[in-house]
Design a protein around this motif. Structure first.
Motif: not given
Lengths: 275, 565, 187
Positions: A80-98
């Motif tokens: 929950a904290f990760i999603l609330l604080i950094t909701p797009t963190y995954g993009s930093e790792l993959t370079g894509t955003s869905t």
């Protein structure tokens, strides 16, 4: 917590019979391997293997149920904290955003959800071996095992003393807080305003500290009188000769470390994102 | 074997020597008791014997000490501990291992003995003290007496030929203490090792044969002699030590004692010589038993309790405490004494039954609410004291209650005066003696103005002089209408200061009566791990009509004597 | 314990590490939540105290062993990053011990030592929790921004604990030990 101060559950599985130092090695190898990766495939394989090993140790499930719950609650909150604080963190790792879900100030995306799933699995992967180690290793074996894997015996013995006196400290703590409550000193919410409660907590510290200092003196005298520290080495009552299984698991652990380092360096370098 | 010549010792931090001019020869195979009040230097002497002085506690040594004819100067503590094995008073401090076997193995481990040989030696040592069945048990599953046996096994396994026991009876119930002395005696007979016992509970030590008693006081040896010589003199009393009760009785009865009367062997005591004096003293006794007013303050009715919902640890306990009464709660370890006091204090709640305070059922009262009426004083004052200054400690409960500053000051001053602590009001608590700290904890509880105070082992760790002072203080408080429950192993205490005794065994009340009758009832004594008082043995040996009457007379007489002093 | 050497592993030091770790390990159970995944452990105060009493190495080992024990006893997994963090906090709390003119037992101290306890406590918290944060980012793969929130929460909470609990207790012990001489009985 048992009277021994740890969660040790007696039994006769292969892990109960395995030497403590080998289990430490396995525990360390497993931890290192988990730390190296951020790859769901690795974790799923390890988790399955780990759960299989845990089952084979036949630890009564009711004793570890709570721990699983704690782990789940932790992960729910962490997610929950990760999603609330950094909701797009995954993009930093993959370079894509869905994009998946709009939360007003930002949008949670699929990459982050997959990342959170991977991270959660990573934490849970650590659990089976950790439980296996804690529940099948008698606290007496900790010190000798530490010494066996190269920790100086004086430091290793400090661990033994810690386990020896935790139950004493626990019961002392209980009687101190009871007697304080009888004098109207409250620790719980509602007993007193926050500042007063902080002061009350401080006042537990003094009796705990003074009795601990006294205990240090007595125990140190007792040990000195019985020849502790006489020689550069000491033997251990609880140190068994290595058996076949110990050599096997020891070798496997070292292979696990080596193998996972090789994989990290040459195959699975980063975050795995299949979608 | 051990010999002190003009020996003195002064701790680095003190301005006065703690030991002065000690001259003492301990012979091989001898069994010797070193007795003395707190601060007499007996523990310091023990530290000199086992090498903790000068290795751990530094200071100035004068004169000589020799061990096996060799001076100990220049020897390491390890060399000394090869010939002197010490069993400390603090059983949990001494028991270092996580299991019985591991603890016994401790010195072998330090010597680097190979494991196979170690196992054998450990088993052999445990067999000697009859504890082999417990080899895998953890210390937390053992009673005090069992821990002591394990410690003894750990020492016996080394080749030390001197065994030093530092207050071996301090933490044991009466029956276990008796067994401990018996075990020490057995070991002595089997091995002929030199035995040195440091104790102030002389009566209990003398149950077994002792070769000599060394009486210490103020850092000096005051007397050395056989037990018969020492008992027939007034040395013990003069130096603040307690004489065996039967010796006191003989002296009260006006008997002339001499070393030839076999005073230590109560069963062989010189009956014809003492018969007449004791009988007439006994007959002079009047049954003056002032019964306290019958106003039940605390009423425990048929209380039951279990921790796990299956095994009841308290099984239908009933008893009452009257206003101004002192009640002793006696019983073996694990009988349920602490659980019962926890029930009264509200730390745990009964599953059925009632606890009433001044007629009101207190079942739903919180710990803190009960704390306003019931005070609890722990055995070890160091575990209770939370402040640094005496004044603050006593004021703490009131401050938390939100009482105004003027009221607090007035009250604290009043209480400090009652407790004899007023002259020390600006001292840090750490500068006080053990007995004074104990008073501070009572003062802190008194400030809450309770109606009942529960004292856990009130006399533990105090010598006879301090004990008497402290108990007279409690008795004085009881006269003002305060009630007390003593949870105790101490039979002397129960005998002298309590009005009645409740004996618990296996979670049930097995006796609830006047102390004199409880402590002369063989069945109760047996079941509750108590010990028959030497007074009733004396009454039997002399052939007095009623042991109970004799004990009661002794208590009454003693109260008068103390009151006049 | 006369020479103030930090590597002198006398029996007393071994026992101090053991009992200190037992205390820190047991008291580590108790904590208040102050923020996301962030607790204040009042037990941290004991690192300040034991550090001042026995020095940096003892502080370090108590922090490490004690923390691992808390994790082992409560079950679940060992948070190595935070365990090393505790160790670092313990290490820094011990630096004041290395002053020749600072001695808790004798009650000898000067004003500068109080500032040292505070400053080393502060640095210890930042370094220790900083290490734990970096560990979680680089080893566990936690997001930087989220860890930044945790870092500040934990640093502030722990500094508060050191200041409100640890320092006053050490000061109180020092004052009492200093006062224990020249006592007079007042009428």
């Amino acid at each position: 917590m048992s009277k021994m101060g740890t969660l040790y559950a007696p039994g006769n599985s292969i892990f109960h019979r395995m030497d403590g130092s080998v289990k430490m090695l396995l525990f360390a190898a497993w931890t290192i391997a988990t730390f190296l990766f951020l790859d769901l495939r690795v974790f799923v394989v390890m988790l399955l293997v780990g759960l299989g090993l845990l089952l084979s140790a036949k630890i009564p499930f009711r004793r570890i149920r709570v721990i699983f719950w704690v782990m789940i609650v932790f992960n729910v909150f962490n997610t929950a904290f990760i999603l609330l604080i950094t909701p797009t963190y995954g993009s930093e790792l993959t370079g894509t955003s869905t994009p998946v879900l709009n939360i007003g100030y930002n949008t949670i995306n699929l990459e982050t959800l997959f990342y959170v799933l991977t991270l959660t699995t990573k934490y849970i992967t650590l659990l089976p071996i950790s439980l296996l180690f804690i529940f099948t290793t008698h606290p007496s074996q900790f010190a000798s095992s530490l010494n066996r894997i190269g920790i100086p015996y004086k430091i290793a013995y400090a661990v033994n003393i810690a386990f020896r006196y935790i139950p004493d400290i626990q019961s002392e703590f209980r009687s101190i807080t009871n007697s304080m409550q009888m004098r109207g000193i409250g620790f719980r919410k509602g007993d007193a305003p926050f500042i007063q409660r902080v002061k009350n907590v401080t006042s537990i510290a003094f009796p705990m500290l003074y009795s601990s200092l006294q205990r240090i003196e007595v125990v140190s005298n007792a040990m000195e009188l019985r020849g502790f520290g006489k020689h550069r080495r000491r033997t251990w009552y609880h140190m068994e000769k290595y058996q076949g299984i110990d050599y096997l698991v020891g070798t496997l652990s070292i292979l696990l470390i080596a193998g996972s380092i090789w994989m990290k360096v040459s195959v699975l370098k980063g975050f795995w994102y299949p979608l | 074997m051990i010999s002190f010549h003009n020996f003195s010792f002064q701790y680095q931090k003190l301005t006065e020597p703690t030991l002065r001019n000690i001259n003492l020869d301990i012979r091989p195979g001898e069994k010797i008791l070193i007795a003395g009040p707190s601060g007499s230097g007996k523990s310091t002497l023990a530290h000199c014997i086992n090498g903790l002085i000068p290795f751990t506690y530094e200071g100035k040594l004068e004169g000589t000490m020799t061990l096996h004819g060799e001076s100990t100067t220049g020897k390491s503590i390890f060399e000394i501990s090869q010939s002197v094995g010490t069993i400390l008073q603090d059983l949990d401090g001494q028991f270092i291992g996580l299991s019985v076997g591991e603890d016994v193995a401790f010195s072998f481990e330090n010597d680097g003995v190979p494991r196979a040989q170690m196992k054998q030696e450990v088993e052999r040592a445990l067999t000697t003290v009859n504890m082999l069945d417990y080899i895998d048990q953890s210390p937390h599953d053992l009673s005090g007496g069992q821990k002591q046996r394990v410690s003894l096994a750990g020492i016996l396994s080394t080749q030390a030929d001197i065994l030093l026991f530092d207050e071996p009876l301090a933490n044991l119930d009466p029956a276990s203490g008796k067994q401990a002395m018996k075990m020490i005696d057995d070991i002595h007979q089997q091995t002929n090792k030199t035995i040195i016992i440091i104790e102030h509970r002389i009566e209990d030590v003398l149950e077994q044969l002792i070769d000599r008693i060394v009486v210490m006081s103020e850092g000096e040896i005051q007397a050395i002699g056989t037990p018969d010589e020492i008992l027939s003199s007034d040395i013990l009393r003069k130096h603040g030590l307690r004489e065996p009760l039967y010796i006191e009785a003989l002296k009260y009865a006006g008997c002339e004692l001499s070393a030839a009367d076999e005073l230590t062997q109560l069963h062989h005591i010189n009956v014809p010589k003492f018969e007449n004096a004791l009988t007439s003293w006994y007959n002079a006794g009047t049954a003056s038993t002032s019964s306290p007013s019958k106003q039940p303050l605390l009423d425990v009715q048929n209380v039951r309790f279990s921790y796990d919902g299956e095994h009841e640890v308290i099984r239908g306990v009933s008893f009452q405490v009257q206003t101004g009464e002192i009640v002793a709660l006696l019983g073996n370890n694990g009988a349920g004494k602490s659980t019962l006091s926890h029930l009264i204090m509200g730390i745990v709640r009964q599953s059925s039954g009632e606890i009433r305070l001044q007629g009101e059922e207190i079942r739903n009262w919180s710990i803190r609410k009960r704390g306003e009426q019931i005070g609890y004083v722990m055995q070890n004052p160091n575990q209770m004291i939370t402040q640094h200054m005496i004044w603050d400690e006593v004021a703490l409960g009131l401050t938390i209650r939100g009482v105004s500053k003027e009221t607090i000051d007035a009250k604290v001053e009043h209480i400090l005066r009652i407790c004899g602590l007023y002259p020390y009001r600006n001292w840090p608590i750490s500068a006080l003696s053990y007995g004074q700290k104990k008073r501070v904890t009572i003062a802190a509880v008194l400030a809450m103005e309770p109606k009942l105070i529960i004292l856990d082992e009130p006399t533990a760790g105090q010598d006879y002089k301090h004990y008497t002072e402290f108990m007279e203080f409690i008795a004085e408080l009881a006269r003002t209408g305060l009630s007390f429950i003593f949870i105790t192993h101490d039979m002397h205490l129960a005998l002298e200061y309590t009005d009645s005794a409740v004996v618990i065994s296996g979670g049930e009340v097995i006796a609830n009566d006047k102390v004199a009758s409880v402590l002369t009832n063989a069945e109760v004594i047996e079941r509750a791990n108590l010990k028959e008082t030497s007074l009733s043995v004396l009454a039997r040996v002399i052939g007095l009509p009623s042991a109970e009457g004799f004990v009661q007379h002794f208590i009454n007489y003693e109260k008068q004597v103390k009151h006049h002093e | 314990m006369n020479q103030k050497s930090i590597f002198n592993f006398s029996t007393l030091v071994v026992v101090a590490i053991g009992i200190g770790a037992a205390l820190y390990g047991f008291l580590g159970f108790f904590g208040f939540t102050v923020g996301p995944q962030t607790w204040v452990k009042p037990a941290i105060a004991f690192l300040t105290i034991f550090g001042a009493l026995f020095g940096p190495i003892v502080g370090l080992l108590i922090g490490l062993i004690g923390h691992v024990i808390t994790d082992l006893i409560s079950g679940g997994i060992v948070w190595w990053g935070w365990a090393f963090g505790s160790a670092l906090i313990g290490l820094f709390s011990g630096f004041v011990f290395m002053n020749k003119d600072f001695n808790v037992k004798a009650g000898s101290y000067a004003k500068k030592h109080i500032y040292q306890i505070l400053i080393y406590g502060l640095i210890g918290c930042i370094v220790g929790i900083g290490e734990a944060t970096l560990f979680d980012i680089f080893i566990m793969g936690e997001p930087v921004d989220k860890m930044a929130v945790q870092f500040w929460g934990a640093v502030l909470a722990n500094i508060a604990t050191v200041t409100v609990l640890g320092l006053p207790i050490v000061l109180a012990i020092l004052r009492v030990n200093k006062k224990s001489s020249n006592l007079t009985i007042e009428k």
